[in-house]
Write a protein that holds these residues in place. Structure first.
Motif, PDB file in Angstrom:
ATOM      1  N   LEU A 192       9.682   6.237  11.863  1.00  0.00           N
ATOM      2  CA  LEU A 192      10.232   7.530  11.458  1.00  0.00           C
ATOM      3  C   LEU A 192       9.804   7.876  10.028  1.00  0.00           C
ATOM      4  CD1 LEU A 192      12.061   9.896  12.244  1.00  0.00           C
ATOM      5  CD2 LEU A 192      14.032   8.570  11.412  1.00  0.00           C
ATOM      6  N   LEU A 193       9.814   6.898   9.133  1.00  0.00           N
ATOM      7  CA  LEU A 193       9.377   7.141   7.757  1.00  0.00           C
ATOM      8  C   LEU A 193       7.895   7.530   7.720  1.00  0.00           C
ATOM      9  CD1 LEU A 193      11.158   4.233   5.838  1.00  0.00           C
ATOM     10  CD2 LEU A 193      11.834   6.637   5.922  1.00  0.00           C
ATOM     11  N   ARG A 194       7.079   6.857   8.546  1.00  0.00           N
ATOM     12  CA  ARG A 194       5.651   7.195   8.594  1.00  0.00           C
ATOM     13  C   ARG A 194       5.452   8.628   9.093  1.00  0.00           C
ATOM     14  NH1 ARG A 194       5.142   1.780  10.391  1.00  0.00           N
ATOM     15  NH2 ARG A 194       5.229   2.445  12.572  1.00  0.00           N
ATOM     16  N   ALA A 195       6.194   8.990  10.136  1.00  0.00           N
ATOM     17  CA  ALA A 195       6.059  10.334  10.701  1.00  0.00           C
ATOM     18  C   ALA A 195       6.552  11.394   9.722  1.00  0.00           C
ATOM     19  CB  ALA A 195       6.818  10.421  12.025  1.00  0.00           C
ATOM     20  N   LEU A 196       7.617  11.112   9.016  1.00  0.00           N
ATOM     21  CA  LEU A 196       8.126  12.063   8.016  1.00  0.00           C
ATOM     22  C   LEU A 196       7.125  12.237   6.875  1.00  0.00           C
ATOM     23  CD1 LEU A 196      11.940  11.284   7.667  1.00  0.00           C
ATOM     24  CD2 LEU A 196      10.903  13.522   8.097  1.00  0.00           C
ATOM     25  N   HIS A 197       6.527  11.138   6.454  1.00  0.00           N
ATOM     26  CA  HIS A 197       5.525  11.214   5.393  1.00  0.00           C
ATOM     27  C   HIS A 197       4.347  12.084   5.829  1.00  0.00           C
ATOM     28  CE1 HIS A 197       3.082   9.959   1.996  1.00  0.00           C
ATOM     29  NE2 HIS A 197       2.121   9.611   2.820  1.00  0.00           N
ATOM     30  N   ARG A 198       4.011  12.000   7.125  1.00  0.00           N
ATOM     31  CA  ARG A 198       2.880  12.756   7.652  1.00  0.00           C
ATOM     32  C   ARG A 198       3.246  14.205   7.941  1.00  0.00           C
ATOM     33  NH1 ARG A 198       2.354   9.991  11.932  1.00  0.00           N
ATOM     34  NH2 ARG A 198       3.497  11.431  13.287  1.00  0.00           N
ATOM     35  N   ASP A 199       4.403  14.437   8.577  1.00  0.00           N
ATOM     36  CA  ASP A 199       4.759  15.768   9.071  1.00  0.00           C
ATOM     37  C   ASP A 199       5.605  16.582   8.101  1.00  0.00           C
ATOM     38  OD1 ASP A 199       3.430  15.079  11.409  1.00  0.00           O
ATOM     39  OD2 ASP A 199       5.260  14.347  12.385  1.00  0.00           O
ATOM     40  N   VAL A 253      -9.837   5.404  -3.836  1.00  0.00           N
ATOM     41  CA  VAL A 253      -9.028   5.967  -4.920  1.00  0.00           C
ATOM     42  C   VAL A 253      -7.920   6.828  -4.322  1.00  0.00           C
ATOM     43  CG1 VAL A 253     -10.977   5.943  -6.530  1.00  0.00           C
ATOM     44  CG2 VAL A 253     -10.521   7.987  -5.180  1.00  0.00           C
ATOM     45  N   GLN A 254      -6.927   7.116  -5.121  1.00  0.00           N
ATOM     46  CA  GLN A 254      -5.785   7.877  -4.642  1.00  0.00           C
ATOM     47  C   GLN A 254      -6.217   9.262  -4.157  1.00  0.00           C
ATOM     48  OE1 GLN A 254      -2.756   7.887  -7.673  1.00  0.00           O
ATOM     49  NE2 GLN A 254      -2.459   5.673  -7.582  1.00  0.00           N
ATOM     50  N   ALA A 255      -5.477   9.788  -3.203  1.00  0.00           N
ATOM     51  CA  ALA A 255      -5.813  11.071  -2.592  1.00  0.00           C
ATOM     52  C   ALA A 255      -5.984  12.145  -3.655  1.00  0.00           C
ATOM     53  CB  ALA A 255      -4.724  11.474  -1.600  1.00  0.00           C
ATOM     54  N   GLY A 256      -7.070  12.888  -3.539  1.00  0.00           N
ATOM     55  CA  GLY A 256      -7.368  13.915  -4.523  1.00  0.00           C
ATOM     56  C   GLY A 256      -8.088  13.398  -5.755  1.00  0.00           C
ATOM     57  N   ILE A 280      -3.073   0.780  -2.955  1.00  0.00           N
ATOM     58  CA  ILE A 280      -3.390   2.013  -3.690  1.00  0.00           C
ATOM     59  C   ILE A 280      -2.518   3.168  -3.207  1.00  0.00           C
ATOM     60  CG2 ILE A 280      -5.219   3.680  -4.204  1.00  0.00           C
ATOM     61  CD1 ILE A 280      -7.194   1.327  -3.688  1.00  0.00           C
ATOM     62  N   ALA A 281      -2.346   3.275  -1.881  1.00  0.00           N
ATOM     63  CA  ALA A 281      -1.534   4.353  -1.320  1.00  0.00           C
ATOM     64  C   ALA A 281      -0.085   4.271  -1.785  1.00  0.00           C
ATOM     65  CB  ALA A 281      -1.601   4.314   0.206  1.00  0.00           C
ATOM     66  N   ALA A 282       0.369   3.055  -2.080  1.00  0.00           N
ATOM     67  CA  ALA A 282       1.737   2.873  -2.568  1.00  0.00           C
ATOM     68  C   ALA A 282       1.883   3.256  -4.031  1.00  0.00           C
ATOM     69  CB  ALA A 282       2.167   1.420  -2.363  1.00  0.00           C
ATOM     70  N   GLY A 283       0.768   3.636  -4.683  1.00  0.00           N
ATOM     71  CA  GLY A 283       0.822   4.026  -6.088  1.00  0.00           C
ATOM     72  C   GLY A 283       0.814   2.856  -7.046  1.00  0.00           C
ATOM     73  N   MET A 284       0.480   1.654  -6.552  1.00  0.00           N
ATOM     74  CA  MET A 284       0.493   0.465  -7.394  1.00  0.00           C
ATOM     75  C   MET A 284      -0.850   0.220  -8.073  1.00  0.00           C
ATOM     76  SD  MET A 284       2.713  -1.968  -4.853  1.00  0.00           S
ATOM     77  CE  MET A 284       2.821  -3.312  -6.030  1.00  0.00           C
ATOM     78  N   GLY A 342      -5.257   7.605   4.021  1.00  0.00           N
ATOM     79  CA  GLY A 342      -5.316   8.917   3.394  1.00  0.00           C
ATOM     80  C   GLY A 342      -5.852   8.922   1.981  1.00  0.00           C
ATOM     81  N   LEU A 343      -6.729   7.962   1.661  1.00  0.00           N
ATOM     82  CA  LEU A 343      -7.296   7.876   0.323  1.00  0.00           C
ATOM     83  C   LEU A 343      -8.658   8.561   0.272  1.00  0.00           C
ATOM     84  CD1 LEU A 343      -6.549   4.098  -0.363  1.00  0.00           C
ATOM     85  CD2 LEU A 343      -5.134   6.058  -1.010  1.00  0.00           C
ATOM     86  N   ASP A 344      -9.105   8.885  -0.926  1.00  0.00           N
ATOM     87  CA  ASP A 344     -10.476   9.347  -1.118  1.00  0.00           C
ATOM     88  C   ASP A 344     -11.397   8.133  -1.188  1.00  0.00           C
ATOM     89  OD1 ASP A 344      -9.414  11.855  -1.179  1.00  0.00           O
ATOM     90  OD2 ASP A 344     -10.276  12.421  -3.109  1.00  0.00           O
ATOM     91  N   PHE A 345     -12.665   8.350  -0.860  1.00  0.00           N
ATOM     92  CA  PHE A 345     -13.610   7.244  -0.803  1.00  0.00           C
ATOM     93  C   PHE A 345     -14.913   7.644  -1.481  1.00  0.00           C
ATOM     94  CE2 PHE A 345     -17.081   4.939   1.353  1.00  0.00           C
ATOM     95  CZ  PHE A 345     -16.674   3.625   1.123  1.00  0.00           C
ATOM     96  N   ILE A 346     -15.439   6.740  -2.322  1.00  0.00           N
ATOM     97  CA  ILE A 346     -16.702   6.963  -3.029  1.00  0.00           C
ATOM     98  C   ILE A 346     -17.685   5.896  -2.566  1.00  0.00           C
ATOM     99  CG2 ILE A 346     -17.805   7.102  -5.294  1.00  0.00           C
ATOM    100  CD1 ILE A 346     -14.833   7.598  -6.342  1.00  0.00           C
TER     101      ILE A 346
END
Length: 360
Positions: free
Chosen positions: A27-34, A204-207, A269-273, A288-292
């Motif tokens: 449910l937490l994953r779906a809420l984060h997405r939707d 890297v973090q999204a964006g 990285i996605a956790a902001g750590m 959902g991260l950016d990639f170089i």
């Protein structure tokens, strides 16, 4: 087909030993997405009321809400909701190799009892997205898959502790890395099975809020980095790229912090750590991260020449050459299975490996 799958369970205790409902994480994953509880509940197969009660139950347990309702913005995860979600993702990513290996071992024992013996194959290889696909396609093959570093895999092959060893070689960079690996292969007695190619680079973090474009951007800026363990092939590739870019590892904050899988790096990285890490594109996209992109490499397998006619190797080659497996690999971002299942000599490998743009 009967199949055992292992997954970690979470226990939070207040003296009575309460267990977190696994549906909460979904449910937490779906809420984060939707961003909408109605949509998230539907995606998880829950009624709106059940989903809301579940969130309230665990919000009461922690005495802190897991979600925040905002006018015009739907239902968002609270700081605690985010922390729980990413903690679960990190634990799953970190334990995935061990749980997969153990479940394969137990499933093999059960299949032998219930369905009779199948051709068995002992594969030692570093964990990766394409390798993790193999058990799904082993219909006529009993696969004993053990995750380890490329060095340990080739050492196991040398002492006949496995039938096939997985390893990877970068294309166009890291000649020293390639030479060290190739020295472990004997042209007369070993054969190489092509597996996949994959892209490696910076996650890297999204964006990309830190505006990271290259390895040099990690140095001296206080950006937090998360690294792979020293024995991994990915760490060896990163060290080569840093040397070529003339970037000193001691100038990168967090270079000594380690995780043991690509997905664990991405989850961290996605956790902001962390602000950045190094790994495969598929892991970045999963979280959902950016990639170089910075490099491309071959993931290969080695076996003894005399083993090519054995039923287990024959079963593996049939699997690797199958359309279904090829399609599954091609669905992974940054992966290619174009020459998957082709067998070559060590000498043929040596001729090709130093040409950056040439496929094997």
């Amino acid at each position: 087909m009967r199949h055992l799958q292992l997954s970690p369970a979470w226990f939070f205790t207040d003296g009575s030993g309460s267990q977190l409902d696994p549906k909460l994480f979904a449910l937490l994953r779906a809420l984060h997405r939707d961003g909408k509880l109605t949509d998230a509940a539907r995606d998880c197969g829950l009624s709106y009321r059940h989903a809301w009660n579940l969130l309230q139950q665990w919000g009461d347990f922690f005495q802190t809400p897991l979600v925040e309702k905002r006018r015009g913005r739907g239902t968002l995860l609270s700081p605690l909701g985010h922390k729980l979600l990413w903690a679960e993702q990190r634990v799953a990513a970190r334990l995935e190799p061990q749980l997969e290996s153990l479940s394969l071992e137990i499933n093999g024992e059960i299949e032998q009892l219930l369905e009779g013996a199948k051709p068995a194959l002992r594969l030692h290889a570093s964990h990766g997205y394409a390798v993790a696909l193999l058990p799904r396609f082993c219909r006529d093959l009993q696969l004993d898959l053990q995750y380890c570093s490329p060095h340990d895999a080739l050492a196991a092959l040398e002492r006949n502790a496995c039938d096939v060893a997985g390893f990877h070689l970068p294309l166009g960079v890291g000649d020293d890395v390639a030479r060290k690996i190739l020295r472990k292969l004997r042209p007369r007695s070993h054969r190489v099975i092509q597996f996949i190619t994959r892209r490696q680079g910076l996650m890297v973090q999204a964006g990309n809020p830190s505006e990271i474009r290259q390895l040099a951007d990690l140095a001296g800026r206080g950006l937090r980095f998360i690294n792979r363990e020293p024995t991994s092939g990915t760490r060896a590739l990163l060290n080569v790229l840093l040397q070529e870019a003339q970037v000193r590892s001691r100038d990168i904050a967090g270079f000594e912090q380690e995780e043991f899988t690509h997905s664990a790096i991405a989850a961290y990285i996605a956790a902001g750590m962390a602000d950045a890490g190094f790994g495969v594109e598929a892991a970045a996209r999963q979280f959902g991260l950016d990639f170089i992109p910075l490099a491309q490499e071959h993931y290969l397998m080695a076996c003894h020449r005399k083993s090519l006619g054995h039923p287990g190797i024959h079963g593996l080659l049939s699997l690797l050459r199958g359309d279904d497996f090829h399609a599954a690999v091609e669905d992974l971002p940054g992966y290619s299975a174009r020459y998957c299942g082709k067998v070559m000599t060590v000498d043929e490998l040596q001729k090709h490996i130093y040409t950056p743009d040439q496929a094997l």
